[in-house]
Design a protein around this motif. Structure first.
Motif, short mmCIF file in Angstrom:
data_model
loop_
_atom_site.label_atom_id
_atom_site.label_comp_id
_atom_site.label_asym_id
_atom_site.label_seq_id
_atom_site.Cartn_x
_atom_site.Cartn_y
_atom_site.Cartn_z
N LEU A 41 0.80 -1.55 -0.17
CA LEU A 41 -0.14 -0.15 0.03
C LEU A 41 1.11 1.81 0.09
CD1 LEU A 41 -2.61 -1.17 2.77
CD2 LEU A 41 -2.95 -0.85 0.24
N ARG B 185 -3.32 1.14 -3.66
CA ARG B 185 -2.81 -0.11 -3.98
C ARG B 185 -2.38 -0.24 -5.70
NH1 ARG B 185 -3.50 -4.61 -0.42
NH2 ARG B 185 -5.44 -3.72 -0.36
N LEU C 78 -9.77 -1.77 -0.62
CA LEU C 78 -8.95 -0.55 0.48
C LEU C 78 -9.83 0.41 1.14
CD1 LEU C 78 -7.34 0.93 -3.00
CD2 LEU C 78 -6.39 0.01 -0.65
N ASP D 81 -6.66 -6.75 3.51
CA ASP D 81 -7.24 -7.40 2.70
C ASP D 81 -8.60 -8.42 2.87
OD1 ASP D 81 -6.63 -9.53 4.06
OD2 ASP D 81 -4.14 -10.09 3.44
#
Length: 248
Positions: free
Chosen positions: A13, A97, A105, A236
């Motif tokens: 990130l 990302r 996100l 995630d």
């Protein structure tokens, strides 16, 4: 913030930071200018700082981006670009990302600690055992396994997860728009509240936030201390943590 930048980079990130005090804040294009023109002065500075933070987060992962208009309260990015924006106490942050379209996100910055009494607006009874009244310091990027959470940490984890679940299709329509970040504590939204999410501990001091209506839909979130506040960000999805996974 340098430790936080490295921590995010290790997760793939990019981090962008901007403040409302930066000199000469200007919209990056006519759409941003039109949106900013209708806002009160303070909100306009926050809005433009958020856009700058988003562009900086995208540059951190090798992507360029011009102006970022909005649809309702949601930022609209060009194809192949996405970022999550949050504001607190005159500071805007964003995460982006580089790869993996459709990956969740979400981020949330809270620089003003929330009182214990706010727990009822964030948590349900089955989550209250996660709370810890102690103020246990920890370094950014690490959290003692099994340590209790403050109301601010749990709020930030849920806010970050809300954005991720609403923004990727992992969540049902009841989540509605995620927006750019909280402007103070909002106990309920037109289509739901943070109490519609359930948070629980995961490995390595992380937490898992899942939909109560569909527990198989979940994301992993890390919350770290930033000065006297906290910063939460989604790592995630966690589809493997299905409905039978224990959240204690």
């Amino acid at each position: 913030m340098s430790a936080l930048r490295l921590l995010l980079a290790a997760a793939g990130l990019g981090l962008g930071i901007a403040t409302v005090r930066e000199p000469g804040p200007r919209p990056a294009g006519p759409a941003e200018a039109a949106a900013a023109a209708s806002m009160p002065a303070r909100r306009r500075l926050e809005f433009l700082a958020g856009r700058r933070a988003a562009r900086r987060a995208l540059r951190a992962v090798g992507l360029d981006c011009g102006e970022i208009p909005r649809s309702g309260r949601l930022p609209v990015f060009p194809p192949g670009r996405a970022a999550s924006i949050s504001h607190s106490a005159g500071i805007a942050v964003a995460v982006a990302r580089a790869a993996g379209p459709g990956l969740p996100l979400g981020c949330d910055l809270e620089l003003r600690p929330l009182p214990r009494a706010a727990a009822r607006l964030v948590l349900r009874e089955d989550e209250e055992e996660l709370l810890d009244d102690r103020d246990e310091p920890f370094h950014a990027g690490s959290r003692p396994t099994g340590a209790g959470w403050t109301v601010t940490e749990l709020f930030s984890a849920k806010e970050a997860a809300w954005k991720a679940l609403a923004g990727t299709g992992l969540g049902p329509p009841c989540l509605g728009e995620a927006g750019e970040g909280p402007q103070g504590l909002r106990p309920a939204r037109p289509t739901g509240s943070l109490r519609d999410l359930r948070v629980g501990p995961a490995e390595d001091g992380l937490c898992v936030v899942r939909l109560r209506a569909d527990p198989a839909r979940a994301v992993r979130v890390r919350v770290v201390r930033v000065g006297t506040g906290v910063f939460g960000y989604v790592l995630d999805p966690s589809p493997g943590l299905g409905p039978s996974a224990a959240l204690i």
